[in-house]
Design a protein around this motif. Sequence first.
Motif, PDB file in Angstrom:
ATOM      1  N   GLY A   9      -6.885  -0.468  -0.834  1.00  0.00           N
ATOM      2  CA  GLY A   9      -6.018  -1.641  -0.733  1.00  0.00           C
ATOM      3  C   GLY A   9      -6.413  -2.741  -1.693  1.00  0.00           C
ATOM      4  N   ALA A  56      -5.348   2.679   2.571  1.00  0.00           N
ATOM      5  CA  ALA A  56      -6.092   1.488   2.978  1.00  0.00           C
ATOM      6  C   ALA A  56      -7.440   1.351   2.273  1.00  0.00           C
ATOM      7  N   LEU A  76      -0.119  -5.703   7.830  1.00  0.00           N
ATOM      8  CA  LEU A  76      -1.120  -4.725   7.412  1.00  0.00           C
ATOM      9  C   LEU A  76      -0.588  -3.934   6.215  1.00  0.00           C
ATOM     10  N   GLY A  77      -1.418  -3.773   5.184  1.00  0.00           N
ATOM     11  CA  GLY A  77      -1.021  -3.025   4.002  1.00  0.00           C
ATOM     12  C   GLY A  77      -0.250  -3.826   2.984  1.00  0.00           C
ATOM     13  N   GLU A 129       0.815  -1.214   0.000  1.00  0.00           N
ATOM     14  CA  GLU A 129       0.000   0.000   0.000  1.00  0.00           C
ATOM     15  C   GLU A 129       0.847   1.261   0.000  1.00  0.00           C
ATOM     16  N   SER A 136     -10.373   1.700  15.045  1.00  0.00           N
ATOM     17  CA  SER A 136      -9.007   1.466  14.575  1.00  0.00           C
ATOM     18  C   SER A 136      -8.032   2.159  15.513  1.00  0.00           C
ATOM     19  N   VAL A 153       0.624   2.401  11.006  1.00  0.00           N
ATOM     20  CA  VAL A 153      -0.563   1.827  10.376  1.00  0.00           C
ATOM     21  C   VAL A 153      -1.726   1.942  11.356  1.00  0.00           C
TER      22      VAL A 153
END
Length: 472
Positions: A219, A216, A246-247, A132, A308, A294
């Motif tokens: 993504g 994101a 993540l990503g 990402e 989040s 992130v």
Amino acid sequence: MLVSLLLPAAAAAVYKQWIPNTNFETASNWEKGRVPCASNVVHFEKNKVISVFVRSPHVLTDMYLPLNGEFLLASGAGFAAFDGSWDPGCDSGETVRFADAEHQAWFNPTLWQAVSPDGELEASGRIFSVDEERVPCHYDDVIFQPETSFRVNVDSSQRVINLRSVSLMGQELSSPEAWAGYLRGPSAPLQFHGNGTLQVTGTGCPDKSGCACGNAPDGHRICAALLGAPGRQCPAPACQSPLQPLGHCCRVCGATINLDFTPDFDLRKYQDRLVQALLSQPKYAGVRMAISKVHKVQTFLGVIPRTSTPLIQIVLIDDGAGTQTGSAAKQLAADIMEDVAQHGETLGISSGKMEVATGSTFSGQAGSHALNGTTARTVLGLLFGLLLLGGILFLYRKGKLRLPALRLPRPRDRAEEPASPEPASDKGFDNPMFSVEPPSTDPGEETLQEMARKDHQVFYLNPLYDASETET
């Protein structure tokens, strides 16, 4: 010497350069893989919008132009008609078509490369980016090479794609006003198309702990572009239970560390610390690291998204093979966790969690508290049942739902229930003090009995009771 070579790579790459172009002289822009020659017929699709930069003069037999497009001519560039003389190596009368550039998408990581502020390609170092972050992030600087034309599809799940600056045709646009002026010009609609809108803010990341990339929401577009082409797929992991950073689009072997931080944390300084003190050690020569802020989605019972939380993610991979896959990354992760335990408070790190996946048969994950899928489904089933019962009770109390009345027999009723039912009778009950005589045929007697019933509401004749006594 090794430390000094690593220091430039330690700085986060914030300059991203667009790779493809739509230049006339680029051989890959033509379907036959070569630039048209004098005896060729050049064909641009009439309904395709295009911007084409021409560096030099060209002689052509014929050329079909698009209905909506532009040719940007460098000094001395242009087109002339072929006079029919012999041209060695050029097939006479062949049609050469310009390739379609509509599919070149902004969110394709393979179409971007990290560069230095002056546009020079960054050397492949020990610091890499998750997928990402290979696409320009919201605080990055975007560069389109000077003397090039391009066409980019900016379809996005976000209405606005923020950037710090955009450089094109050798000019840097770093303010909202300058960028707005360029968008009003004739070239912008030919270079950018799609439902997204690029917005230049002119500001970098204001937080010393770093800023999340912001890609994101797109993504899925990034991974589809990265893995959707034929022959592109995630490599088969050489470890058990590979990790999913993540990503990142593919699972990896190695280690990941998630750090919770305080307001005192400085991402750039901490990255330099890891590179100089740990990653530069000879035993970690084959390890590569990605580090960035992130946002991890917090879930209810491990299933339902809730909020989040920002955290610092460190991804470590190595070049080990077989049973050694991920071993060096695992050891480096352990060293980082030990450093956090000793100096975390000073560095602005409140806690850390490590997960590892190696090629060894004995490979575990530290600090992983994933909820078992079966348990999660069971708990959700119980919660759904309770909610359903609560809803029924609420509707019943509000009078919007009527439930059928249920009568449960009592033990005494079951005990006294006769074996076989008696024929229906008009007697209320049996009284051993008298016996019922058969109905009399004397009308007088019958009339007397009926009067007694009407006056005294007597449902049977009692020989011990004389109705005349109550009348005196």
